[in-house]
Design an enzyme around this catalytic site. Structure first.
Site, PDB file in Angstrom:
ATOM      1  N   LYS A  12       0.255   1.252   3.098  1.00 15.89           N
ATOM      2  CA  LYS A  12      -0.825   1.611   2.163  1.00 15.89           C
ATOM      3  C   LYS A  12      -1.331   3.006   2.452  1.00 15.89           C
ATOM      4  O   LYS A  12      -1.232   3.508   3.590  1.00 15.89           O
ATOM      5  CB  LYS A  12      -1.975   0.599   2.204  1.00 15.89           C
ATOM      6  CG  LYS A  12      -2.777   0.546   3.520  1.00 15.89           C
ATOM      7  CD  LYS A  12      -3.904   1.551   3.619  1.00 15.89           C
ATOM      8  CE  LYS A  12      -4.582   1.520   4.988  1.00 15.89           C
ATOM      9  NZ  LYS A  12      -5.115   2.760   5.460  1.00 15.89           N
ATOM     10  N   ALA A  97       0.576   3.202  14.126  1.00 11.37           N
ATOM     11  CA  ALA A  97      -0.765   3.803  14.305  1.00 11.37           C
ATOM     12  C   ALA A  97      -0.893   5.100  13.521  1.00 11.37           C
ATOM     13  O   ALA A  97      -1.269   6.143  14.053  1.00 11.37           O
ATOM     14  CB  ALA A  97      -1.066   4.040  15.784  1.00 11.37           C
ATOM     15  N   GLY A 102       0.625  -0.164   8.739  1.00  9.92           N
ATOM     16  CA  GLY A 102       1.952  -0.745   8.990  1.00  9.92           C
ATOM     17  C   GLY A 102       1.850  -2.061   9.748  1.00  9.92           C
ATOM     18  O   GLY A 102       2.407  -3.077   9.318  1.00  9.92           O
ATOM     19  N   SER A 104      -0.730  -3.961  10.057  1.00 12.76           N
ATOM     20  CA  SER A 104      -1.477  -4.934   9.242  1.00 12.76           C
ATOM     21  C   SER A 104      -0.554  -5.565   8.201  1.00 12.76           C
ATOM     22  O   SER A 104      -0.630  -6.765   7.926  1.00 12.76           O
ATOM     23  CB  SER A 104      -2.646  -4.246   8.524  1.00 12.76           C
ATOM     24  OG  SER A 104      -3.518  -3.688   9.475  1.00 12.76           O
ATOM     25  N   ASP A 137      -7.628  -4.528   7.535  1.00 13.24           N
ATOM     26  CA  ASP A 137      -6.751  -4.210   6.405  1.00 13.24           C
ATOM     27  C   ASP A 137      -5.799  -5.348   6.045  1.00 13.24           C
ATOM     28  O   ASP A 137      -5.084  -5.271   5.043  1.00 13.24           O
ATOM     29  CB  ASP A 137      -5.875  -2.978   6.735  1.00 13.24           C
ATOM     30  CG  ASP A 137      -6.689  -1.699   6.845  1.00 13.24           C
ATOM     31  OD1 ASP A 137      -7.811  -1.657   6.291  1.00 13.24           O
ATOM     32  OD2 ASP A 137      -6.200  -0.748   7.472  1.00 13.24           O
TER      33      ASP A 137
END
Ligand code: C5P
Length: 293
Positions: A12, A97, A102, A104, A137
């Site tokens: 996202k 990170a 990613g 999540s 998230d």
């Protein structure tokens, strides 16, 4: 024939991200517009007696016990009193990170995959509640697409899907600590109060979004704080605009920067002007987790 079932989870970006206030539980209330893009991780899942086994293609993702996929499996087992096992293989394409959710997304894929594999029959609402225990998230990542969100990011309102939009993502080799970005003195929390759940600025951003004025709504309150720590990010953002992007922004707490491009060809051309930075060319997608046949 392989007995693996395959799930794809998308990265996202935040087209808009404001931080409103610090809450009693230590988290912050935010206002954001999430958008999934075509960069994805792949999770393969198969039945296994009573063990949870996980391999991950990216050593930089940390230890297996800390991996959100592993933690999602443990959480589901303890919440549902389930003793079944699973063999899982995680193939990472989304940088770790990076402000792209990613990890999540991987957790969301694991919740969906194991709900199916173990026939737990959890509703979407139950999955969302478990997802929030894994990270702010993760509830969004279950759905993906274009979404306005408030609270920690879990109070969501689906927006009309973004028309296909191309982006260049830059992945500088910097690790930003999300807590330190939220706590940075330069963050300067929003002075606006939400009315009926939304601040006037967020309403304006949503209005700009509905009118298709993407570039004018781009905003991320964390940029100032993170750019103070890593000034090279400010330079990269400037270069995205100079190279022809109609707008550019840092995603989440960074370090990923994205630039909006007119079309795929333009995105490929702009990406070539960054031979010195890891990058990807992506388009908007309308999914969070997809089951592959
Ligand atoms: O929810 P998640 O585990 O992704 O958050 C990581 C850290 O980021 C939290 O421990 C908190 O310090 C910060 N955070 C926050 N407010 C949010 C989301 C994250 O303060 N809405």
């Amino acid at each position: 024939m392989s007995d693996f079932k395959i799930y794809r989870s998308y990265a996202k970006i935040n087209l808009y991200l404001d931080v409103i206030c610090r809450r009693d539980d230590g988290y912050h209330d935010i206002e954001t517009i999430f958008q999934t893009v075509s960069l994805s991780d792949t999770l393969r899942v198969r039945p296994l007696d009573s063990r949870i086994e996980l391999t991950c293609s990216a050593p930089e993702a940390g230890t297996i016990d800390d991996n959100l996929v592993y933690r999602a499996a443990q959480l589901l087992r303890s919440e549902c009193g389930c003793v079944l096992g699973a063999g899982m293989e995680l193939e990472k394409e989304i940088p770790v990170a990076a402000g792209l959710a990613g990890g999540s997304g991987d957790a969301a894929a694991a919740l969906i995959a194991l709900n199916d594999l173990w026939a737990l029959d959890l509703s979407e609402e139950q999955l969302r509640a478990l997802a929030l225990q894994l990270g702010s998230d993760v509830p969004y990542c279950l759905n993906g697409g274009t979404m306005a969100a408030t609270g920690r990011g879990e109070i969501m309102e689906k927006l009309s899907a973004l028309p296909e939009t191309w982006f260049v993502l830059l992945h500088p080799l910097i690790r930003v600590s999300t807590p330190s970005a939220y706590q940075h003195p330069r963050l300067g929390l929003s002075e606006e109060s939400p009315i009926d759940g939304k601040t006037p600025s967020f309403r304006t951003a949503l209005h700009d979004f509905q009118s298709g004025e993407l570039s004018s709504l781009l905003y991320n309150r964390m940029e100032n704080a993170v750019f103070t720590m890593y000034p090279e990010l400010r330079e990269l953002k400037k270069r995205l605009v100079e190279s022809g992007c109609s707008g550019a922004l840092m995603s989440g707490s960074g370090p990923t920067l994205f630039g909006i491009c007119a079309d795929e060809e333009e995105a490929e051309r702009i990406a070539k002007t960054f031979p010195d930075v890891e990058h990807s060319v992506v388009r908007s997608v309308d999914n969070g987790v997809v089951t592959m046949e």
